[in-house]
Scaffold this active site. Structure first.
Site, PDB file in Angstrom:
ATOM      1  NE  ARG B   8     -90.057  83.332  78.837  1.00  0.00           N
ATOM      2  CZ  ARG B   8     -89.491  84.801  78.564  1.00  0.00           C
ATOM      3  NH1 ARG B   8     -89.518  85.529  79.535  1.00  0.00           N
ATOM      4  NH2 ARG B   8     -89.419  85.344  77.417  1.00  0.00           N
ATOM      5  CB  SER B  35     -87.404  87.739  83.470  1.00  0.00           C
ATOM      6  OG  SER B  35     -86.536  86.761  82.674  1.00  0.00           O
ATOM      7  CD  GLU B  56     -81.646  86.212  94.136  1.00  0.00           C
ATOM      8  OE1 GLU B  56     -80.899  86.674  95.162  1.00  0.00           O
ATOM      9  OE2 GLU B  56     -81.648  86.767  93.213  1.00  0.00           O
ATOM     10  CG  PHE B  81     -78.633  84.942  90.272  1.00  0.00           C
ATOM     11  CD1 PHE B  81     -77.052  85.003  90.119  1.00  0.00           C
ATOM     12  CD2 PHE B  81     -79.370  85.608  89.370  1.00  0.00           C
ATOM     13  CE1 PHE B  81     -76.541  85.666  88.885  1.00  0.00           C
ATOM     14  CE2 PHE B  81     -78.642  86.541  88.304  1.00  0.00           C
ATOM     15  CZ  PHE B  81     -77.278  86.135  88.085  1.00  0.00           C
TER      16      PHE B  81
HETATM   17  C1  TPP Z   1     -78.606  87.853  92.524  1.00  0.00           C
HETATM   18  C2  TPP Z   1     -79.437  88.404  91.283  1.00  0.00           C
HETATM   19  N1  TPP Z   1     -80.592  88.369  91.440  1.00  0.00           N
HETATM   20  C3  TPP Z   1     -81.523  88.760  90.543  1.00  0.00           C
HETATM   21  C4  TPP Z   1     -80.738  89.232  89.227  1.00  0.00           C
HETATM   22  C5  TPP Z   1     -81.452  89.764  88.064  1.00  0.00           C
HETATM   23  N2  TPP Z   1     -81.769  91.163  87.746  1.00  0.00           N
HETATM   24  C6  TPP Z   1     -80.903  91.732  87.067  1.00  0.00           C
HETATM   25  S1  TPP Z   1     -80.835  93.409  87.381  1.00  0.00           S
HETATM   26  C7  TPP Z   1     -82.178  93.508  88.406  1.00  0.00           C
HETATM   27  C8  TPP Z   1     -82.962  94.581  89.084  1.00  0.00           C
HETATM   28  C9  TPP Z   1     -81.881  95.525  89.420  1.00  0.00           C
HETATM   29  O1  TPP Z   1     -82.451  96.661  89.813  1.00  0.00           O
HETATM   30  P1  TPP Z   1     -81.445  97.865  90.634  1.00  0.00           P
HETATM   31  O2  TPP Z   1     -80.576  97.223  91.537  1.00  0.00           O
HETATM   32  O3  TPP Z   1     -82.485  98.843  91.109  1.00  0.00           O
HETATM   33  O4  TPP Z   1     -80.741  98.144  89.403  1.00  0.00           O
HETATM   34  P2  TPP Z   1     -81.307  99.630  88.370  1.00  0.00           P
HETATM   35  O5  TPP Z   1     -82.361 100.150  88.707  1.00  0.00           O
HETATM   36  O6  TPP Z   1     -79.973 100.393  88.554  1.00  0.00           O
HETATM   37  O7  TPP Z   1     -80.850  98.880  86.943  1.00  0.00           O
HETATM   38  C10 TPP Z   1     -82.315  92.061  88.845  1.00  0.00           C
HETATM   39  C11 TPP Z   1     -83.543  91.345  89.546  1.00  0.00           C
HETATM   40  C12 TPP Z   1     -79.435  89.243  89.195  1.00  0.00           C
HETATM   41  N3  TPP Z   1     -78.567  89.955  88.356  1.00  0.00           N
HETATM   42  N4  TPP Z   1     -78.509  88.821  90.301  1.00  0.00           N
END
Ligand code: TPP
Ligand code: MG
Lengths: 274, 315
Positions: B8, B35, B56, B81
């Site tokens: 990356r 990331s 996405e 995703f």
């Molecule tokens: C479809 C999908 N896209 C991206 C991700 C990567 N990802 C994991 S957690 C996250 C952020 C989540 O934020 P939020 O919904 O506010 O969760 P919290 O603050 O409660 O941890 C992302 C982008 C994923 N797990 N699934």
């Protein structure tokens, strides 16, 4: 009705214990998601210890209530609550993310008692909850479906497709809990793609909305009760929370979304959570 | 010990270099900019970076619109995703419309590590390979990644680029030319053809060395472009060795192994073994632990070679 003194004390202990598990598990793994786990601790604890009709000794019991962790990355809080509730031994928590364990980074519906569906690809949980809600109506069952969703996760279109389904079918047995901690992976939600006027959004979709402080156990408890009382529509609990709640250096920052504390940081965190 | 570098990082460096030269290059991400290291592009060119949020499908559609409007968008998200969820958007808004969108799938293969099955992309190549007009590129390391990003920018049409997160050994050379669709012969041999893609080149190189010690002459082809695949190189090598092994950090269904099998069975029948993950989901684990668990290792290439050539397996 507010919790009795003893009950309040019980939750004070339980939520501290769970928060200690969260920082210890992520430290053990060297990875994982403490921020969104710490913000959901009260919401998850009160749900499983007051409202969820489940039998830890018989996790597949047909009439059980179902819970879907749509924000699947928050396994540290989910596994901790399940273990404290008796679904599996508390000691197993320290196998979190081990290659030879079953407590994977994201929940696996096949292998872990108390986990009703695999998740971790955000946005999918509410549809599954609707599936349980529709089935319960079909079967004339009183079982309920709960789904916890992140505020960033609300950006996924499927959440809103599902929100329309719940309302269209009058699924009053479906309850969505939004952990509104204002932060996602990269930044504050409002800086990435805002979800302002969330109450209006859900109301416009035909939902009953309860807005609470997600760290106030009495408010949380009352919200679940109100959801059960509400007939003819699904209920969304919009819980204002603090990401990283309880560990000063993890609070209100995206830095600790997906970062594990090292040994030194763990020690500080555990002191704060003593 | 070879130098380690995260693919990356090579991706981000190349993107910024291209961004300096070409102001039509825009970058989109789905809340994984930290990331995916696209935040480095954002810091350098804030106007030409868009965080679309955790959406996405919306990301890919938006990128398609930017291509329609004249930009060269790189749409980034975690590989699973992106390819799983936004498949239909890629199919209709990108490929069927022949829009010049670069799809970048991050956290590739075992580099999703402890996130576990939901995040381990073991089917993305298969999905992307099935789309008409999609070019599929799977570089071996950060050095080759930089060349792939450059080639992707100058290529007119949809591209899927697979990018790993965690550091892996640098095994390719800066001066080696990179051409989309052209296999690179790393070793000349006569007994067996080993065909690798992505980071498996490292294990394949080790295996070739080990086989040499055993008196087995292995030819090594590195295939960075899985589609369009370099048929000529595969046919020429298989005609010589009659025995082929493919190695990929991906399911043996639909990826490199399948692509090579298609070529061989139609044009140059040869004995074939496919090494990859075998119709299974991943688990949580450190990257090395997962490579061990899936047996994506040189010793497996060596033992498979012995089995294929009918040699007694020693040790
Ligand atoms: C479809 C999908 N896209 C991206 C991700 C990567 N990802 C994991 S957690 C996250 C952020 C989540 O934020 P939020 O919904 O506010 O969760 P919290 O603050 O409660 O941890 C992302 C982008 C994923 N797990 N699934
Ligand atoms: Mg959040």
């Amino acid at each position: 009705m507010v919790f009795s003194k003893e009950k309040s004390k019980f939750y004070d202990n339980l939520t501290k214990t769970i928060r200690r598990h969260i920082v210890k598990m992520t430290n053990h793994a060297g990875s994982g998601h403490p921020g969104g786990s710490l913000s959901a601790t009260e919401l998850m604890s009160v749900l499983f210890f007051e409202h969820m009709n489940v039998d830890p000794k018989n996790p597949d019991w047909q009439e059980r209530d179902c819970f879907f962790l749509s924000k699947g990355h928050c396994t540290p809080v989910f596994y901790s609550v399940l273990a404290e509730k008796g679904f599996f031994p508390v000691e197993e928590l320290m196998t979190f993310r081990d290659v030879d364990g079953r407590l994977h980074g994201h929940p696996c519906g096949e292998h872990i008692p108390g986990v009703d569906i695999s998740s971790g690809s955000l946005g999918q949980g509410l549809s599954v909850a609707n599936g349980v809600g529709l089935t319960a109506k079909l079967d004339g069952s009183n079982r309920r479906a709960y789904c916890m969703i992140g505020d960033g996760e609300l950006q996924e279109g499927q959440v809103w497709e599902a929100a329309m389904t719940s309302a269209h079918y009058n699924l009053d047995n479906v309850c969505a809990i939004i952990d509104w901690n204002k932060i996602q992976l990269d930044d504050f939600v409002e800086n990435v793609k805002g979800v302002k006027n969330l109450g209006d959004k859900f109301r416009a979709f035909g939902w009953h909305v309860v807005e609470i402080d997600g760290h106030d156990i009495n408010a949380v408890n009352e919200a679940y009760k109100e959801a059960k009382r509400t007939k003819g529509r699904p209920t969304a609990i919009l819980a204002h929370t603090v990401k990283g709640k309880g560990v000063s250096f993890m609070e209100d920052t995206h830095d600790w979304h997906g970062l594990a504390p090292n040994d030194e940081q763990l020690e500080i965190a555990l002191k704060e959570l003593a | 010990m070879a130098n380690l570098e995260a693919p990356r990082k090579g991706f981000a460096d190349a993107l910024i270099r291209l961004g300096e030269k070409h102001d039509n290059l825009v970058v989109l991400d789905a809340d994984c900019a930290k990331s995916n290291m696209t935040n480095l592009y954002k810091n350098r060119f804030p106007d030409r970076f868009f965080n679309i949020g955790i959406s996405e499908c919306d990301l890919v559609g938006t990128a398609a619109g930017m291509a329609v409007a004249g930009k060269v968008p790189f749409a980034n998200a975690y590989a699973n995703f992106l390819t799983g969820r936004a498949f239909d958007q890629m199919r209709i808004s990108v490929c069927y419309s022949n829009n010049n969108v670069k799809i970048v799938g991050h956290n590739a293969g075992t580099s999703a590590a402890q996130e576990g099955a939901t995040h381990l992309p073991l089917e993305d190549i298969s999905l992307m390979r099935s789309l008409p007009r999609m070019t599929v590129i799977v570089p071996a390391d950060a050095v080759e990644m930089e060349k792939a990003v450059e080639a992707a920018y100058y290529h007119d049409g949809p591209i899927y680029l697979r990018v790993g997160k965690l550091p892996v050994p640098i095994v390719t050379k800066k001066e080696e030319p990179f051409k989309i669709g052209k296999a690179i012969k790393y070793r000349e041999g006569s007994d067996i053809t080993i065909i690798s893609t992505g980071i498996m080149l490292d294990e394949a190189l080790k295996a070739v060395g080990e086989l040499e010690k055993q008196g087995i002459s292995a030819e090594l082809l590195h295939i960075h472009t899985i589609k369009p695949i370099d048929k000529e190189a595969i046919i020429a090598s298989a005609a010589k060795t009659k025995h082929v092994i493919t190695v990929e950090e991906h399911s043996i269904i639909g990826g490199l192994g399948s692509a090579v099998a298609e070529v061989l069975s139609e044009d140059q029948p040869a004995k074939l073994r496919r090494i990859g993950t075998n119709d299974r989901f991943g688990v949580s684990g450190k990257m090395d632990e997962l490579l061990d668990l899936f047996e994506l290792r040189a010793h497996r290439i060596v033992s498979t070679t012995n089995e294929l050539l009918g040699h007694r397996v020693t040790n």
